[in-house]
Write a protein that holds these residues in place. Structure first.
Motif, PDB file in Angstrom:
ATOM      1  N   ALA A 185       0.833  -1.210   0.000  1.00  0.00           N
ATOM      2  CA  ALA A 185       0.000   0.000   0.000  1.00  0.00           C
ATOM      3  C   ALA A 185       0.867   1.259   0.000  1.00  0.00           C
ATOM      4  O   ALA A 185       0.597   2.206  -0.742  1.00  0.00           O
ATOM      5  CB  ALA A 185      -0.935  -0.003   1.207  1.00  0.00           C
ATOM      6  N   ASP A 186       1.905   1.269   0.813  1.00  0.00           N
ATOM      7  CA  ASP A 186       2.811   2.423   0.848  1.00  0.00           C
ATOM      8  C   ASP A 186       3.532   2.599  -0.485  1.00  0.00           C
ATOM      9  O   ASP A 186       3.720   3.719  -0.954  1.00  0.00           O
ATOM     10  CB  ASP A 186       3.830   2.274   1.980  1.00  0.00           C
ATOM     11  CG  ASP A 186       3.206   2.427   3.359  1.00  0.00           C
ATOM     12  OD1 ASP A 186       2.071   2.948   3.451  1.00  0.00           O
ATOM     13  OD2 ASP A 186       3.852   2.027   4.348  1.00  0.00           O
ATOM     14  N   THR A 215      -4.764   0.626   2.595  1.00  0.00           N
ATOM     15  CA  THR A 215      -4.822  -0.822   2.817  1.00  0.00           C
ATOM     16  C   THR A 215      -6.247  -1.318   2.562  1.00  0.00           C
ATOM     17  O   THR A 215      -6.432  -2.422   2.064  1.00  0.00           O
ATOM     18  CB  THR A 215      -4.377  -1.190   4.241  1.00  0.00           C
ATOM     19  OG1 THR A 215      -5.149  -0.450   5.188  1.00  0.00           O
ATOM     20  CG2 THR A 215      -2.897  -0.898   4.445  1.00  0.00           C
ATOM     21  N   ASP A 216      -7.241  -0.501   2.875  1.00  0.00           N
ATOM     22  CA  ASP A 216      -8.633  -0.878   2.598  1.00  0.00           C
ATOM     23  C   ASP A 216      -8.853  -1.090   1.103  1.00  0.00           C
ATOM     24  O   ASP A 216      -9.594  -1.981   0.699  1.00  0.00           O
ATOM     25  CB  ASP A 216      -9.602   0.179   3.121  1.00  0.00           C
ATOM     26  CG  ASP A 216      -9.811   0.092   4.619  1.00  0.00           C
ATOM     27  OD1 ASP A 216      -9.439  -0.942   5.206  1.00  0.00           O
ATOM     28  OD2 ASP A 216     -10.350   1.051   5.195  1.00  0.00           O
ATOM     29  N   TYR A 217      -8.211  -0.274   0.286  1.00  0.00           N
ATOM     30  CA  TYR A 217      -8.331  -0.454  -1.161  1.00  0.00           C
ATOM     31  C   TYR A 217      -7.733  -1.799  -1.574  1.00  0.00           C
ATOM     32  O   TYR A 217      -8.343  -2.561  -2.335  1.00  0.00           O
ATOM     33  CB  TYR A 217      -7.639   0.681  -1.921  1.00  0.00           C
ATOM     34  CG  TYR A 217      -7.626   0.449  -3.412  1.00  0.00           C
ATOM     35  CD1 TYR A 217      -8.768   0.661  -4.171  1.00  0.00           C
ATOM     36  CD2 TYR A 217      -6.473  -0.009  -4.055  1.00  0.00           C
ATOM     37  CE1 TYR A 217      -8.770   0.412  -5.540  1.00  0.00           C
ATOM     38  CE2 TYR A 217      -6.475  -0.258  -5.414  1.00  0.00           C
ATOM     39  CZ  TYR A 217      -7.622  -0.041  -6.151  1.00  0.00           C
ATOM     40  OH  TYR A 217      -7.625  -0.295  -7.497  1.00  0.00           O
ATOM     41  N   LEU A 218      -6.537  -2.094  -1.077  1.00  0.00           N
ATOM     42  CA  LEU A 218      -5.893  -3.369  -1.432  1.00  0.00           C
ATOM     43  C   LEU A 218      -6.718  -4.568  -0.992  1.00  0.00           C
ATOM     44  O   LEU A 218      -6.785  -5.577  -1.686  1.00  0.00           O
ATOM     45  CB  LEU A 218      -4.500  -3.468  -0.804  1.00  0.00           C
ATOM     46  CG  LEU A 218      -3.370  -2.735  -1.501  1.00  0.00           C
ATOM     47  CD1 LEU A 218      -2.061  -2.972  -0.772  1.00  0.00           C
ATOM     48  CD2 LEU A 218      -3.244  -3.132  -2.949  1.00  0.00           C
ATOM     49  N   ARG A 255      -7.162   6.371  -2.260  1.00  0.00           N
ATOM     50  CA  ARG A 255      -6.544   7.198  -1.221  1.00  0.00           C
ATOM     51  C   ARG A 255      -7.632   7.928  -0.440  1.00  0.00           C
ATOM     52  O   ARG A 255      -8.666   8.264  -1.003  1.00  0.00           O
ATOM     53  CB  ARG A 255      -5.602   8.223  -1.845  1.00  0.00           C
ATOM     54  CG  ARG A 255      -4.427   7.596  -2.550  1.00  0.00           C
ATOM     55  CD  ARG A 255      -3.746   8.603  -3.477  1.00  0.00           C
ATOM     56  NE  ARG A 255      -3.026   7.897  -4.511  1.00  0.00           N
ATOM     57  CZ  ARG A 255      -3.533   7.541  -5.681  1.00  0.00           C
ATOM     58  NH1 ARG A 255      -4.765   7.835  -6.003  1.00  0.00           N
ATOM     59  NH2 ARG A 255      -2.812   6.893  -6.558  1.00  0.00           N
ATOM     60  N   TYR A 256      -7.365   8.190   0.811  1.00  0.00           N
ATOM     61  CA  TYR A 256      -8.370   8.864   1.630  1.00  0.00           C
ATOM     62  C   TYR A 256      -8.679  10.255   1.107  1.00  0.00           C
ATOM     63  O   TYR A 256      -9.751  10.790   1.316  1.00  0.00           O
ATOM     64  CB  TYR A 256      -7.929   8.937   3.107  1.00  0.00           C
ATOM     65  CG  TYR A 256      -6.791   9.891   3.375  1.00  0.00           C
ATOM     66  CD1 TYR A 256      -7.034  11.219   3.682  1.00  0.00           C
ATOM     67  CD2 TYR A 256      -5.462   9.475   3.329  1.00  0.00           C
ATOM     68  CE1 TYR A 256      -6.002  12.099   3.919  1.00  0.00           C
ATOM     69  CE2 TYR A 256      -4.428  10.338   3.579  1.00  0.00           C
ATOM     70  CZ  TYR A 256      -4.693  11.655   3.872  1.00  0.00           C
ATOM     71  OH  TYR A 256      -3.665  12.524   4.112  1.00  0.00           O
TER      72      TYR A 256
END
Length: 141
Positions: free
Chosen positions: A49-50, A56-59, A67-68
């Motif tokens: 994710a980084d 991480t929610d997207y992954l 992205r938020y």
């Protein structure tokens, strides 16, 4: 969409292979492909994710928002309302005036379109920056 498919999609967009990603992140070979049948560790999910600058929610498939600070449909509606308001103000007597005193409606079509596109993009950038700066940490990711 499963985690493995999202990682493959992100790799494709970045122009790298999954194997190259594993090398760069120092993840053992074929680990990411195993995510099809086993649950990945939080540490590895966070690394990926980084690397791609996604949540991480997207992954994990919990959201389609990468992205938020990505703009939502509501944000886009707000931007369009603000743009309309700006354009109305530019056409008023007290608003925008070119050097010769003409209004935005008096501009040639190409210049008018460029000005509107520039304003719209500026509003989007400002909205993203505000979300990055003012979203509380507990609501990020």
């Amino acid at each position: 969409m499963a985690t493995l498919e999202r990682v493959k999609e992100l790799c494709k967009m970045k122009g790298i292979t999954v194997s190259r990603l594993e090398e760069e992140l120092e993840i053992p070979k074929n680990t990411i492909y195993q995510w099809k049948r086993i649950t990945p560790s939080l540490e590895k999910i966070e690394k990926v994710a980084d690397y791609f600058d996604v949540s991480t929610d997207y992954l994990l498939g919990r959201t389609d928002k990468k992205r938020y600070y990505d703009l939502t449909e509501k944000d886009e509606r707000d931007i369009q309302k603000e743009l309309e308001s700006m354009l109305e103000n530019m056409n008023s007597d007290s608003g925008f005036a070119a050097f010769d005193g003409s209004t935005i409606d008096d501009m040639d079509e190409e210049d008018r379109e460029l000005l509107i596109a520039s304003l719209e993009q500026s509003l989007r950038i400002a909205k993203r920056i505000a979300k990055q700066k003012f979203t509380p940490k507990k609501h990020r990711n």
